[in-house]
Design an enzyme around this catalytic site. Sequence first.
Site, PDB file in Angstrom:
ATOM      1  N   PRO A  28      -8.796 -36.406 -20.445  1.00 44.53           N
ATOM      2  CG  PRO A  28      -6.560 -36.735 -19.830  1.00 44.53           C
ATOM      3  CD  PRO A  28      -7.896 -37.411 -19.863  1.00 44.53           C
ATOM      4  CB  CYS A  88       0.694 -36.741 -24.495  1.00 42.29           C
ATOM      5  SG  CYS A  88       0.684 -35.582 -25.857  1.00 42.29           S
ATOM      6  CG  ASN A 101      -8.727 -43.524 -23.095  1.00 44.60           C
ATOM      7  OD1 ASN A 101      -7.665 -43.183 -23.613  1.00 44.60           O
ATOM      8  ND2 ASN A 101      -9.868 -42.923 -23.364  1.00 44.60           N
ATOM      9  N   GLY A 102      -9.980 -45.585 -24.958  1.00 49.21           N
ATOM     10  CA  GLY A 102      -9.648 -45.736 -26.372  1.00 49.21           C
ATOM     11  C   GLY A 102     -10.779 -46.324 -27.192  1.00 49.21           C
ATOM     12  N   GLY A 103     -11.371 -45.486 -28.045  1.00 50.34           N
ATOM     13  CA  GLY A 103     -12.331 -45.974 -29.044  1.00 50.34           C
ATOM     14  C   GLY A 103     -13.690 -46.386 -28.502  1.00 50.34           C
ATOM     15  N   GLY A 132     -13.224 -40.111 -24.494  1.00 48.18           N
ATOM     16  CA  GLY A 132     -12.747 -38.802 -24.911  1.00 48.18           C
ATOM     17  C   GLY A 132     -13.542 -38.250 -26.070  1.00 48.18           C
ATOM     18  NE  ARG A 133     -10.447 -40.144 -30.305  1.00 41.70           N
ATOM     19  CZ  ARG A 133      -9.681 -41.026 -30.929  1.00 41.70           C
ATOM     20  NH1 ARG A 133      -9.121 -40.699 -32.072  1.00 41.70           N
ATOM     21  NH2 ARG A 133      -9.478 -42.217 -30.414  1.00 41.70           N
TER      22      ARG A 133
HETATM   23  C1  FMN Z   1      -8.058 -33.081 -28.980  1.00 42.16           C
HETATM   24  C2  FMN Z   1      -7.443 -34.103 -28.062  1.00 42.16           C
HETATM   25  C3  FMN Z   1      -6.571 -33.691 -27.074  1.00 42.16           C
HETATM   26  C4  FMN Z   1      -5.996 -34.618 -26.196  1.00 42.16           C
HETATM   27  N1  FMN Z   1      -5.221 -34.174 -25.162  1.00 42.16           N
HETATM   28  C5  FMN Z   1      -4.793 -35.061 -24.219  1.00 42.16           C
HETATM   29  C6  FMN Z   1      -4.157 -34.610 -23.034  1.00 42.16           C
HETATM   30  O1  FMN Z   1      -4.002 -33.406 -22.794  1.00 42.16           O
HETATM   31  N2  FMN Z   1      -3.725 -35.542 -22.134  1.00 42.16           N
HETATM   32  C7  FMN Z   1      -3.904 -36.902 -22.361  1.00 42.16           C
HETATM   33  O2  FMN Z   1      -3.521 -37.717 -21.521  1.00 42.16           O
HETATM   34  N3  FMN Z   1      -4.532 -37.334 -23.472  1.00 42.16           N
HETATM   35  C8  FMN Z   1      -4.987 -36.452 -24.383  1.00 42.16           C
HETATM   36  N4  FMN Z   1      -5.707 -36.904 -25.449  1.00 42.16           N
HETATM   37  C9  FMN Z   1      -5.981 -38.351 -25.571  1.00 42.16           C
HETATM   38  C10 FMN Z   1      -7.301 -38.688 -24.865  1.00 42.16           C
HETATM   39  O3  FMN Z   1      -7.227 -38.417 -23.495  1.00 42.16           O
HETATM   40  C11 FMN Z   1      -7.638 -40.173 -25.074  1.00 42.16           C
HETATM   41  O4  FMN Z   1      -6.626 -40.960 -24.484  1.00 42.16           O
HETATM   42  C12 FMN Z   1      -7.763 -40.556 -26.543  1.00 42.16           C
HETATM   43  O5  FMN Z   1      -8.520 -39.598 -27.268  1.00 42.16           O
HETATM   44  C13 FMN Z   1      -8.410 -41.939 -26.710  1.00 42.16           C
HETATM   45  O6  FMN Z   1      -9.700 -41.962 -26.150  1.00 42.16           O
HETATM   46  P1  FMN Z   1     -11.031 -41.816 -27.053  1.00 42.16           P
HETATM   47  O7  FMN Z   1     -10.903 -42.841 -28.163  1.00 42.16           O
HETATM   48  O8  FMN Z   1     -12.171 -42.105 -26.134  1.00 42.16           O
HETATM   49  O9  FMN Z   1     -11.036 -40.431 -27.597  1.00 42.16           O
HETATM   50  C14 FMN Z   1      -6.276 -35.997 -26.344  1.00 42.16           C
HETATM   51  C15 FMN Z   1      -7.165 -36.407 -27.351  1.00 42.16           C
HETATM   52  C16 FMN Z   1      -7.744 -35.477 -28.211  1.00 42.16           C
HETATM   53  C17 FMN Z   1      -8.719 -35.937 -29.271  1.00 42.16           C
END
Ligand code: FMN
Length: 332
Positions: free
Chosen positions: A17, A99, A210-212, A232-233
């Site tokens: 998300p 969050c 999740n994460g990175g 995510g990103r």
């Molecule tokens: C722009 C942005 C918005 C995010 N909004 C939410 C959110 O609404 N709810 C949530 O649980 N995490 C949110 N996150 C965190 C991501 O869900 C995820 O946990 C975090 O980016 C780590 O994963 P990644 O390294 O694969 O990006 C957000 C991350 C980003 C970059």
Amino acid sequence: MKESKDRIHNQRFSVAPMLDWTDRHCRYFYRLMSKQTLLYTEMITTGAILHGKGDYLLFNEEEMPVSLQLGGSDPIALAQCARLAQERGYSEVNLNVGCPSDRVQNGRFGACLMAEPELVADCVKAMRDACDIPVTVKTRIGIDDQDSYDFLTAFIDTVSNVGCDTFIVHARKAWLSGLSPKENREIPPLDYPRVYQLKQDYPHLTLAINGGIKTLAECEQHLAHLDGVMLGREVYSNPYLLAGVDQHLFGSNADIMTRAQVVEAMYPYIEKHLASGAKLSHVTRHMLGLFQGLPNGRAYRRHLSERAPKADATLDVVIAALKLVTEYRQPE
Ligand SMILES: Cc1cc2nc3c(=O)[nH]c(=O)nc-3n(C[C@H](O)[C@H](O)[C@H](O)COP(=O)(O)O)c2cc1C
């Protein structure tokens, strides 16, 4: 037994998300590339759903399966929203316990709820009682100085005791003050072994990490320890990664669409969107990274990001952007 197998299948790969990013246009685009991926909405607060003016639960049928992520900590409001999620056809409802933004802490939800496992359990129980779709929790490994493994397991114990059997764990803690949400996604170190340990200690739970995570090869490594991975990103900046997911992580034999086919498959959706009077860039802003790393991928990106926001921009902008990559010839 069958149900839990399905659950594990669903959680195997998901897109995180992301507020302002994973809206319904983004999810429609992602679904073209992977049929198996579980998609999450942006976090939507119970207040917005129950008292807001717009319809925050709107989605396109084609996006399914989609999990609705809720932000809140009032069991009654969360239960109402979980019921609505089911009525509207969402596949899952997820509670945000990860969050760290100030705005979210003021509303007493998000990551600060890790300090109140009993309240989270009450919320989850109320949500489970209100609907039949799975209720899952997305959390961190700790907050502030409460970052021991015992703190994490006490949280998991309390919340799983009311029947929650699926957790998505962002493998870093959150600092509730001093760091921006962005810094909280980068500065606290990742600790993947801690999440693997959880699966060892709670083999009956469905646990996703999740994460990175950046590649499908990394996903496969995590999947040797866990039931699921959530990205995510990396997906947002390089969405074509999704095109390999069904084949590599779900054993699908279906043909993989080319990037150009993906863009073309968006045309009818874009035309419908424009016909409703909305702006082209609402959809195309999610498509900017599609040709990342390819010759002229930057020209495609620039063309779309400069021209699509104009009020009179039409599908022609997308067609022209695509031509910049498909008709590009490397200099001899
Ligand atoms: C722009 C942005 C918005 C995010 N909004 C939410 C959110 O609404 N709810 C949530 O649980 N995490 C949110 N996150 C965190 C991501 O869900 C995820 O946990 C975090 O980016 C780590 O994963 P990644 O390294 O694969 O990006 C957000 C991350 C980003 C970059």
